[in-house]
Design a protein around this motif. Structure first.
Motif, PDB file in Angstrom:
ATOM      1  N   GLY A 123       6.344   5.542   5.159  1.00 45.94           N
ATOM      2  CA  GLY A 123       6.843   5.425   3.785  1.00 45.94           C
ATOM      3  C   GLY A 123       6.072   4.366   3.009  1.00 45.94           C
ATOM      4  O   GLY A 123       5.767   4.547   1.828  1.00 45.94           O
ATOM      5  N   MET A 124       5.748   3.261   3.684  1.00 46.84           N
ATOM      6  CA  MET A 124       4.958   2.204   3.042  1.00 46.84           C
ATOM      7  C   MET A 124       3.570   2.723   2.656  1.00 46.84           C
ATOM      8  O   MET A 124       3.045   2.403   1.583  1.00 46.84           O
ATOM      9  CB  MET A 124       4.823   1.011   3.984  1.00 46.84           C
ATOM     10  CG  MET A 124       4.038  -0.160   3.412  1.00 46.84           C
ATOM     11  SD  MET A 124       3.486  -1.313   4.666  1.00 46.84           S
ATOM     12  CE  MET A 124       2.239  -0.330   5.513  1.00 46.84           C
ATOM     13  N   LEU A 125       2.963   3.538   3.528  1.00 47.70           N
ATOM     14  CA  LEU A 125       1.648   4.101   3.222  1.00 47.70           C
ATOM     15  C   LEU A 125       1.702   4.963   1.960  1.00 47.70           C
ATOM     16  O   LEU A 125       0.784   4.933   1.128  1.00 47.70           O
ATOM     17  CB  LEU A 125       1.141   4.928   4.399  1.00 47.70           C
ATOM     18  CG  LEU A 125       0.829   4.169   5.702  1.00 47.70           C
ATOM     19  CD1 LEU A 125       0.334   5.138   6.773  1.00 47.70           C
ATOM     20  CD2 LEU A 125      -0.203   3.080   5.472  1.00 47.70           C
ATOM     21  N   SER A 126       2.776   5.737   1.814  1.00 51.07           N
ATOM     22  CA  SER A 126       2.907   6.568   0.605  1.00 51.07           C
ATOM     23  C   SER A 126       3.081   5.704  -0.638  1.00 51.07           C
ATOM     24  O   SER A 126       2.573   6.038  -1.715  1.00 51.07           O
ATOM     25  CB  SER A 126       4.082   7.539   0.753  1.00 51.07           C
ATOM     26  OG  SER A 126       5.318   6.855   0.754  1.00 51.07           O
ATOM     27  N   ILE A 127       3.781   4.583  -0.499  1.00 54.47           N
ATOM     28  CA  ILE A 127       3.942   3.644  -1.619  1.00 54.47           C
ATOM     29  C   ILE A 127       2.591   3.049  -2.004  1.00 54.47           C
ATOM     30  O   ILE A 127       2.287   2.872  -3.186  1.00 54.47           O
ATOM     31  CB  ILE A 127       4.948   2.532  -1.239  1.00 54.47           C
ATOM     32  CG1 ILE A 127       6.346   3.132  -1.076  1.00 54.47           C
ATOM     33  CG2 ILE A 127       4.969   1.435  -2.298  1.00 54.47           C
ATOM     34  CD1 ILE A 127       7.354   2.184  -0.456  1.00 54.47           C
ATOM     35  N   ILE A 128       1.767   2.748  -0.998  1.00 53.81           N
ATOM     36  CA  ILE A 128       0.417   2.241  -1.258  1.00 53.81           C
ATOM     37  C   ILE A 128      -0.378   3.251  -2.081  1.00 53.81           C
ATOM     38  O   ILE A 128      -1.017   2.894  -3.078  1.00 53.81           O
ATOM     39  CB  ILE A 128      -0.315   1.939   0.072  1.00 53.81           C
ATOM     40  CG1 ILE A 128       0.335   0.761   0.784  1.00 53.81           C
ATOM     41  CG2 ILE A 128      -1.794   1.653  -0.177  1.00 53.81           C
ATOM     42  CD1 ILE A 128      -0.203   0.522   2.188  1.00 53.81           C
ATOM     43  N   GLY A 129      -0.353   4.521  -1.653  1.00 58.68           N
ATOM     44  CA  GLY A 129      -1.111   5.549  -2.362  1.00 58.68           C
ATOM     45  C   GLY A 129      -0.702   5.677  -3.814  1.00 58.68           C
ATOM     46  O   GLY A 129      -1.553   5.702  -4.715  1.00 58.68           O
ATOM     47  N   VAL A 130       0.607   5.738  -4.055  1.00 59.01           N
ATOM     48  CA  VAL A 130       1.107   5.901  -5.430  1.00 59.01           C
ATOM     49  C   VAL A 130       0.760   4.680  -6.271  1.00 59.01           C
ATOM     50  O   VAL A 130       0.300   4.793  -7.416  1.00 59.01           O
ATOM     51  CB  VAL A 130       2.633   6.143  -5.419  1.00 59.01           C
ATOM     52  CG1 VAL A 130       3.187   6.125  -6.845  1.00 59.01           C
ATOM     53  CG2 VAL A 130       2.961   7.463  -4.742  1.00 59.01           C
ATOM     54  N   THR A 131       0.963   3.483  -5.721  1.00 57.93           N
ATOM     55  CA  THR A 131       0.721   2.256  -6.489  1.00 57.93           C
ATOM     56  C   THR A 131      -0.758   2.075  -6.806  1.00 57.93           C
ATOM     57  O   THR A 131      -1.115   1.641  -7.908  1.00 57.93           O
ATOM     58  CB  THR A 131       1.247   1.031  -5.714  1.00 57.93           C
ATOM     59  OG1 THR A 131       2.612   1.236  -5.355  1.00 57.93           O
ATOM     60  CG2 THR A 131       1.149  -0.226  -6.578  1.00 57.93           C
ATOM     61  N   LEU A 132      -1.633   2.400  -5.858  1.00 55.12           N
ATOM     62  CA  LEU A 132      -3.070   2.298  -6.127  1.00 55.12           C
ATOM     63  C   LEU A 132      -3.476   3.242  -7.261  1.00 55.12           C
ATOM     64  O   LEU A 132      -4.312   2.882  -8.106  1.00 55.12           O
ATOM     65  CB  LEU A 132      -3.870   2.612  -4.858  1.00 55.12           C
ATOM     66  CG  LEU A 132      -3.856   1.540  -3.759  1.00 55.12           C
ATOM     67  CD1 LEU A 132      -4.627   2.028  -2.538  1.00 55.12           C
ATOM     68  CD2 LEU A 132      -4.458   0.231  -4.264  1.00 55.12           C
ATOM     69  N   TYR A 133      -2.890   4.417  -7.264  1.00 56.59           N
ATOM     70  CA  TYR A 133      -3.212   5.367  -8.339  1.00 56.59           C
ATOM     71  C   TYR A 133      -2.734   4.829  -9.687  1.00 56.59           C
ATOM     72  O   TYR A 133      -3.461   4.899 -10.690  1.00 56.59           O
ATOM     73  CB  TYR A 133      -2.591   6.721  -8.053  1.00 56.59           C
ATOM     74  CG  TYR A 133      -2.960   7.778  -9.073  1.00 56.59           C
ATOM     75  CD1 TYR A 133      -4.268   8.254  -9.155  1.00 56.59           C
ATOM     76  CD2 TYR A 133      -2.019   8.261  -9.967  1.00 56.59           C
ATOM     77  CE1 TYR A 133      -4.616   9.210 -10.106  1.00 56.59           C
ATOM     78  CE2 TYR A 133      -2.358   9.211 -10.917  1.00 56.59           C
ATOM     79  CZ  TYR A 133      -3.662   9.684 -10.980  1.00 56.59           C
ATOM     80  OH  TYR A 133      -4.008  10.613 -11.925  1.00 56.59           O
ATOM     81  N   VAL A 134      -1.525   4.294  -9.702  1.00 59.01           N
ATOM     82  CA  VAL A 134      -1.007   3.700 -10.941  1.00 59.01           C
ATOM     83  C   VAL A 134      -1.896   2.540 -11.372  1.00 59.01           C
ATOM     84  O   VAL A 134      -2.210   2.371 -12.550  1.00 59.01           O
ATOM     85  CB  VAL A 134       0.449   3.232 -10.746  1.00 59.01           C
ATOM     86  CG1 VAL A 134       0.931   2.430 -11.957  1.00 59.01           C
ATOM     87  CG2 VAL A 134       1.376   4.414 -10.506  1.00 59.01           C
ATOM     88  N   SER A 135      -2.316   1.732 -10.396  1.00 62.60           N
ATOM     89  CA  SER A 135      -3.176   0.586 -10.696  1.00 62.60           C
ATOM     90  C   SER A 135      -4.505   1.024 -11.298  1.00 62.60           C
ATOM     91  O   SER A 135      -5.065   0.333 -12.161  1.00 62.60           O
ATOM     92  CB  SER A 135      -3.426  -0.220  -9.417  1.00 62.60           C
ATOM     93  OG  SER A 135      -4.231  -1.352  -9.664  1.00 62.60           O
TER      94      SER A 135
END
Length: 380
Positions: free
Chosen positions: A272-284
């Motif tokens: 779940g943390m890995l998916s949060i990383i992916g989404v946040t990097l895209y937003v960033s």
């Protein structure tokens, strides 16, 4: 490539917002562990801290074994004897079992208090208990095992809170990566270098993933050490999850013990943390400031939970339950993923595997989108 990753990690760590967030996170972590373990209901029961824990381990030692009607009767017989004859801290272990097995139409405590007022005692032969079958406990080839469960419930509650803390730390780390360079007008310089649109982008993704993973591992290592001290070991690890009377998942359909459930939860939290990383990097990569990236990512993290208030059933509701915010709690993880009403498939293990695959696909997809976006980024 390794040097690029180290450089990107250093850039993140040296940011003032990261240092400030780290200090706040350490204070929050201390609070979670203090309230979850040292200040738990079990540990503070009695005249002094720790007295309730002494009784708990004494009761657990005499109660551990196969979960049978005879064993339940024995546990509750010792419980009512202690209740009527000794001035000891509250026996949470036996009390929760009694709440399940004592008949609902009789107040056993009123009965015992009235007997004690007359200098008499209620004995087990005078009481009628529900049976394991009547309550609806799951049955397997071997009997369920009962043992220490209150302390494991406390560990699960701490783990729930740690996931939220780790998620915020992860979002903070990843929100600094691309938008941090954009806010300082560094993109024109960085993207014009030889590897600025390829290896540099990959190094940023790897660096943020490594830092988040390190934070995840360190926090859970500290939590496990704290639990070991609190529980005086890992007693009760092999007890059945169905006999955790704090969770009340008596009919849970899979034969799992506490350590297996914990490992399942940690694995799911990590993915779940890995998916949060992916989404946040895209937003960033889309935003021009770390603050905007942080706020938007927090909103997206919480959004599936808010949407379940509007969608109560159907495919949309089941799809929303795939997101970490809706199953990060251990009790929700076990109940939702074993329910055909709440999830898409028909078996707990199938649902766990399916969720992991979906979250990993989500992670890879957003990492790829980030790479493609930075590859085609137009410097303005």
């Amino acid at each position: 490539m390794i040097n690029l990753i180290k450089c990107e990690m250093d850039k993140i760590v040296q940011r003032k917002s990261f240092v400030g967030g780290l200090m706040v996170s350490l204070m929050v972590l201390s609070g979670i562990l203090f309230i979850g373990f040292y200040y738990s209901h079990l540990n503070i029961s009695g005249e002094k801290v720790g007295q309730g824990m002494e009784l708990y381990h004494e009761v657990v030692q005499e109660s551990t074994g196969d979960f049978t009607d005879e064993q339940v009767e024995s546990i509750l017989a010792h419980y009512i004897d202690r209740y009527q004859s000794e001035n000891k801290p509250f026996d949470l272990f036996s009390w929760q079992i009694g709440e399940v097995f004592f008949l609902n139409d009789k107040d056993i405590y009123l009965q015992m208090n009235e007997a004690m007022a007359q200098k008499e005692q209620v004995v087990m032969d005078e009481l009628e208990l529900k049976t394991i079958n009547e309550i609806g406990f799951s049955e397997f080839e071997t009997p369920l095992k009962i043992g220490s469960y209150v302390t494991w419930y406390d560990l699960y509650q701490v783990t729930n809170q740690l996931f939220l803390l780790i998620s915020v730390i992860t979002i903070l780390i990843c929100s600094l990566v691309f938008s941090g360079d954009t806010s300082r007008n560094m993109n024109q310089l960085l993207l014009s270098t030889k590897f600025g649109r390829s290896k540099l982008t990959i190094s940023k993704i790897v660096a943020s993933t490594l830092l988040s993973s390190i934070a995840f591992l360190l926090i859970h290592m500290i939590s496990l050490v704290s639990f070991y001290v609190y529980n005086s070991g890992f007693e009760g690890w092999d007890s059945s999850i169905q006999t955790n009377f704090s969770l009340k998942l008596f009919s849970f359909p899979v034969e799992l013990n506490h350590v297996q459930v914990f490992l399942f939860v940690i694995a799911l939290h990590f993915i779940g943390m890995l998916s949060i990383i992916g989404v946040t990097l895209y937003v960033s990569s889309l935003t021009r400031s770390p603050f905007s990236s942080f706020v938007i990512s927090i909103g997206l993290f919480i959004l599936p939970k808010a949407l379940t208030e509007f969608f109560k059933k159907g495919v949309v509701y089941k799809s929303l339950n795939l997101f970490p915010i809706n199953h990060y709690k251990v009790e929700d993880f076990l109940s939702l993923l074993s329910s055909t009403y709440d999830f898409l498939l028909n078996h707990f293990v199938q649902n766990v595997v399916f969720v992991m695959i979906v979250l990993l696909v989500l992670t890879i997809t957003f990492d790829f989108l980030v790479y493609v976006r930075m590859k085609k980024y137009q410097v303005t």
